[in-house]
Write a protein that holds these residues in place. Structure first.
Motif, PDB file in Angstrom:
ATOM      1  N   ASP A 108       0.794  -1.228  -0.033  1.00  0.00           N
ATOM      2  CA  ASP A 108      -0.087   0.031  -0.207  1.00  0.00           C
ATOM      3  C   ASP A 108       0.813   1.385  -0.221  1.00  0.00           C
ATOM      4  N   GLU A 109       1.885   1.258   0.595  1.00  0.00           N
ATOM      5  CA  GLU A 109       2.980   2.319   1.005  1.00  0.00           C
ATOM      6  C   GLU A 109       3.446   2.628  -0.590  1.00  0.00           C
ATOM      7  N   PHE A 110       3.800   1.586  -1.128  1.00  0.00           N
ATOM      8  CA  PHE A 110       4.497   1.811  -2.449  1.00  0.00           C
ATOM      9  C   PHE A 110       3.411   2.332  -3.392  1.00  0.00           C
ATOM     10  N   PRO A 421      -0.185   8.437   5.662  1.00  0.00           N
ATOM     11  CA  PRO A 421      -0.593  10.015   5.694  1.00  0.00           C
ATOM     12  C   PRO A 421      -0.950  10.408   7.300  1.00  0.00           C
ATOM     13  N   LYS A 422      -0.839  11.628   7.479  1.00  0.00           N
ATOM     14  CA  LYS A 422      -1.195  12.201   8.751  1.00  0.00           C
ATOM     15  C   LYS A 422      -0.362  11.464   9.810  1.00  0.00           C
ATOM     16  N   GLU A 423       0.876  11.253   9.334  1.00  0.00           N
ATOM     17  CA  GLU A 423       1.649  10.502  10.546  1.00  0.00           C
ATOM     18  C   GLU A 423       2.136  11.314  11.841  1.00  0.00           C
ATOM     19  N   PHE A 472      -3.745   3.811   5.301  1.00  0.00           N
ATOM     20  CA  PHE A 472      -3.889   4.634   4.042  1.00  0.00           C
ATOM     21  C   PHE A 472      -5.175   4.718   3.571  1.00  0.00           C
ATOM     22  N   ARG A 473      -6.220   4.089   4.458  1.00  0.00           N
ATOM     23  CA  ARG A 473      -7.667   4.073   3.768  1.00  0.00           C
ATOM     24  C   ARG A 473      -8.349   4.771   5.224  1.00  0.00           C
ATOM     25  N   ASN A 744     -13.077   3.387  -0.279  1.00  0.00           N
ATOM     26  CA  ASN A 744     -12.813   3.450   1.204  1.00  0.00           C
ATOM     27  C   ASN A 744     -11.350   4.427   1.310  1.00  0.00           C
ATOM     28  N   VAL A 745     -11.082   5.202   0.537  1.00  0.00           N
ATOM     29  CA  VAL A 745      -9.816   5.873   0.501  1.00  0.00           C
ATOM     30  C   VAL A 745     -10.286   7.554  -0.036  1.00  0.00           C
ATOM     31  N   ASP A 746      -9.446   8.460   0.524  1.00  0.00           N
ATOM     32  CA  ASP A 746      -9.856  10.011   0.314  1.00  0.00           C
ATOM     33  C   ASP A 746      -8.545  10.476  -0.202  1.00  0.00           C
ATOM     34  N   PRO A 747      -8.553  11.618  -1.164  1.00  0.00           N
ATOM     35  CA  PRO A 747      -7.323  12.080  -1.523  1.00  0.00           C
ATOM     36  C   PRO A 747      -6.804  12.840  -0.357  1.00  0.00           C
TER      37      PRO A 747
END
Length: 829
Positions: A108-110, A421-423, A472-473, A744-747
């Motif tokens: 997913d990270e890749f 994201p949002k780490e 990531f989701r 189930n994912v947002d930009p």
């Protein structure tokens, strides 16, 4: 081998560089090549001493940061042609590199990284296990699920690279002097420097600290505590391995992220370097307290194989030929870490003409690009592109030695952690920068870290899945943020905005200064506006709210991350223009509460005798008042776009003020909200964010900020002429507003935007819209594809989702709704 030149050929320099590692020498090379006369570099022992000479020399196009990719890319392109230009061999190998994914989350990270690579020119591919094995036949493929492949990556000999840059620097006229130690720095009233050495004094127009792990000692000479700490980094070199020797082509560099090490071919053997966990890794803290030992130059630390044993075992598992290999060399040397691993690059706030390029955990890949970046900035008066993440002014007085050590440990151990994201990272927190509400709220919410401050991201309710659960989701905060969104849209919410950067500006020239600084007009007494500082080329350097509280007395407010970044720019303009003003940074003394929602007026009115009605206290007005006997400066403004006020007050009054507001709002169902809900609210209203929709890479016209830019005002504000030219030429790209059909994912921002099978732009920020029940994003696209109704695609986690450009905003702001209602029109919510 170079011959030292311990003499001062010149007693004057335009730019004096302190430190002869690859970064300092690269800067000397770039400045001299660009034609700058009188570039002098001083090195206390010999070139490459310190961290450069023992580095593993890895070069990669990959970086999760958007603009740091440009730094990496420039470095590699430079290193490819340096030998030809200077006649010095650099030992550059480019067998490519593969990052290995051995868990589904890593895959997913890749995919997340690939969507950020599409709109960059560098080659990067997500490859199958079969392709990984073909490129690196010695791998044990049992756990390999995918690879992230950069064909142009490799490694370079750091010593040869530095010597080639030094040859180039001399060829273009720079003076490199060593061994010459800087013993003291004296600042002169005209903004120049006296640099003392055992061989005499040099007068310099500007100085640049590129002193590696001596950078702290140089900073101390002028009263600065640079947050840096040396880390023990070890890597191991093996003897010849028959299977490696038998290969026809050089192996690509691999990075086994779960094993937390890099591995590459070194002649007919292998070299690998691990990053130990924060518990096991070692800091050289004594250098922070006592300074670097006087004679230290090209020495190493004692190696400690026990410390890296689990990584050696992981490497043997992944590359079985290692099991039979002999270790011929273990290098344990100091590399300098900043708290977040990123270097500090640029001019320093509070000291004129003092620049830094320090804290490089990866100096070899950064050296070429940073030399060019800084050289351009010095010669042009503004950075060539935005690198706020490297701004030395992201740290402040709150960055203590204890904090730096805790963060360096964490960052070193987290070198290969999954980048979500949002780490959030929790070591060293909280710092002294906590608002008056921190103790009350810390157990009720998930806190985020903003420039040293703790600030609520989202709040818990009974039955919520609490805590920090990155993904990531959509994750555990998705529904609670929807609840807070609804709270502000339907009732009233309170948010802690204390991390804002806050400056007071007063004096006889304050109006004149602000008229020159900002593209907007100067607000009248009792009024507030949104104003932008532009660079000479017409890019958006900063966005602030400006309020004239009393005649010639202003309050300027900026985002937490740009406090000293903006202050440095303002101070620089004051000095250069000779303005008679006084500037006070009151960020740490003032708390800020935001109150927003349809019942905001009702609640606040209970606490004051002042008339808060629409007729009496209009949108974008500011005034001092008392709420429950607490003095506040109230501004009728809200980043939510709903009816609201920002309440500025003494930090020690925050708790009493918050308690009074919460008590007064019981009947109206008042509650807290955090920054995640704030982001969703501002996106629906079409509000831009500095650092996303606008920064030093964008001009205000393409960002849709014309309303705030007054090209016809008499004052010749910075960037005005450039902006007129931009307007005449016409725009090539525009910021557009998109809805997306996702699952189930947002930009998040920085994703690739596709049209007809090609990447044509990128998103800048995004969120789920709780009103439209679909994803929403801002994006830059070519002007010809910017019309409302245009169909595009946005790539998220390896999949392209349909997107449509819509008329902005999705939800009208409260002042606009009121205005339409007064005209008898029915506004869309």
């Amino acid at each position: 081998k170079e011959t030292p030149s311990p003499s001062l050929v010149k007693d004057r320099a335009d730019t004096l560089i302190i430190g002869g590692g690859c970064v300092g020498v690269s800067l000397a090379y770039h400045l001299a090549k660009a034609g700058l006369k009188d570039v002098v570099l001083l090195e206390k022992s010999e070139l490459t001493a310190g961290s450069t000479w023992h580095a593993a020399g890895l070069t990669t196009y990959f970086h999760p940061g958007i603009n740091l990719k440009k730094i990496h890319s420039y470095s590699i392109k430079l290193y490819e042609k340096l030998e030809e230009e200077t006649g010095q061999a650099v030992g550059f190998h480019q067998p490519g590199s593969i990052r290995i994914a051995s868990t589904p989350t890593r895959v997913d990270e890749f995919k997340y990284q690939m969507t950020r690579a599409g709109w960059h020119p560098t080659e990067q591919y997500l490859i199958t296990p079969e392709k990984v094995q073909e490129l690196f036949p010695l791998l044990n493929m049992d756990t390999v699920l995918a690879g992230l492949y950069n064909p142009g990556d490799g490694h370079i000999d750091p010593y040869s690279l530095t010597m080639a840059l030094a040859a180039g620097a001399r060829k273009y006229g720079a003076q490199l002097n060593y061994p010459v130690q800087v013993t003291n720095l004296n600042y002169r009233s005209d903004g120049t420097w006296e640099v003392e050495t055992p061989l005499g004094i040099i007068q310099a127009k500007r100085i640049v600290n590129t002193a590696g792990f001596w950078a702290r000692d140089i900073g101390k000479m002028i009263g600065l505590q640079h947050p840096l700490i040396p880390v023990h980094h070890q890597y191991v070199v093996t003897s010849t391995i028959p299977e490696v020797k038998a290969l026809k082509t050089e192996l690509p560099v691999i990075r086994d992220l779960e094993g937390s090490y890099y591995l590459r071919q070194e002649r007919d053997g292998l070299l690998f370097g691990p990053y130990e966990s924060e518990e096991k890794m070692k800091l050289q803290d004594s250098w922070v307290t006592n300074g670097v030992p006087p004679g230290f130059g090209k020495e190493l630390f004692e190696s400690d194989l026990d410390r890296i044993m689990e990584h050696i075992e992981a490497a043997m598992e992944m590359v079985p030929v290692l099991k039979k290999a002999d270790i011929v060399n273990t290098i344990a040397g100091p590399i300098t870490y900043s708290p977040d691993i990123l270097p500090m690059v640029g001019p320093h706030q509070g000291v004129r003409n003092y620049w830094v390029a320090i804290g490089f955990g990866y100096g070899i890949i950064h050296a070429g690009g940073i030399g060019k970046y800084l050289s351009d900035w010095m010669l042009e008066g503004e950075p060539p592109f935005d690198l706020i993440e490297l701004d030395p002014n992201r740290y402040g007085k709150w960055t203590t030695t204890e904090y730096t050590a805790a963060k360096a440990r964490e960052s070193y151990g987290f070198n290969n952690i999954v980048g979500y994201p949002k780490e959030e990272r929790f070591a060293g927190r909280p710092t002294e920068r906590t608002s008056g509400l921190y103790d009350l709220l810390k157990s009720k919410c998930s806190m985020g870290f903003h420039a040293g401050w703790e600030q609520p991201h989202w709040f818990y309710k009974h039955g919520d899945d609490t805590g920090y659960k990155p993904s990531f989701r959509r994750t555990n905060w998705f529904d609670p943020v929807g609840r807070e969104y609804k709270q502000v849209m339907e009732k009233v919410g309170v948010i802690d905005l204390s991390p804002f950067g806050k400056f007071k500006v007063k004096g006889t020239d304050s109006v004149k200064l602000l008229d020159h600084l900002f593209a907007n007009v100067v607000p009248k007494v009792g009024s507030t506006n949104i104003s932008h500082m532009l660079t000479p080329r017409g890019k958006v350097y900063a966005e602030l709210t400006v309020s004239q509280l009393y005649p010639e007395e202003f309050m300027l407010v900026t985002g937490s991350g740009s406090e000293l970044h903006d202050l440095r720019w303002i101070e620089d303009k004051v000095v250069k223009g000779g303005y008679k003003v006084e500037i006070q940074n009151v960020t740490d003394e003032m708390g800020v509460l935001g109150v927003a929602g349809p019942y905001a007026r009702q609640v606040l009115q209970k606490l004051t005798n002042e008339d808060l009605s629409d007729g009496s206290f209009k949108f974008l007005q500011s005034r001092p008042l008392k709420l429950s006997d607490i003095a506040v400066t109230a501004i009728r403004i809200s980043y939510t776009g709903e009816l609201g006020w920002e309440l500025y007050h003494r930090k020690e009054d925050s708790l009493a003020l918050y308690s009074a507001i919460m008590e007064a709002g019981q009947k109206e169902g008042i509650d807290n909200f955090g920054t995640y809900a704030l982001n969703a609210l501002r996106l629906e209203k079409g509000f831009r964010a500095w650092g996303a929709e606008m920064n030093c890479d964008t001009n205000p016209l393409e960002a849709g900020l014309e309303y705030f830019v007054k090209l016809n005002k008499p004052a010749d504000f910075t960037g005005k002429q450039a902006l007129k030219q931009i307007k005449e030429k016409g725009l090539r790209r525009k910021l557009v507003y998109l809805t997306l059909e996702t699952d189930n994912v947002d930009p998040e921002g920085n994703e690739s935007v596709w049209y007809n099978g090609k990447v044509i732009g990128n998103t800048t920020s995004g969120s789920f819209s709780y009103s439209a029940q679909q994803s929403l994003a801002f994006a830059y696209v070519p002007t010809e594809l910017s019309k409302v109704g245009q169909k595009l695609e946005v790539e998220l986690l390896g999949k392209n989702y349909p997107a449509t450009i819509i008329q902005e905003p999705l939800v009208l702001t409260e002042p606009t709704r009121m205005r339409l209602q007064r005209k008898g029109e029915s506004p869309k919510m």
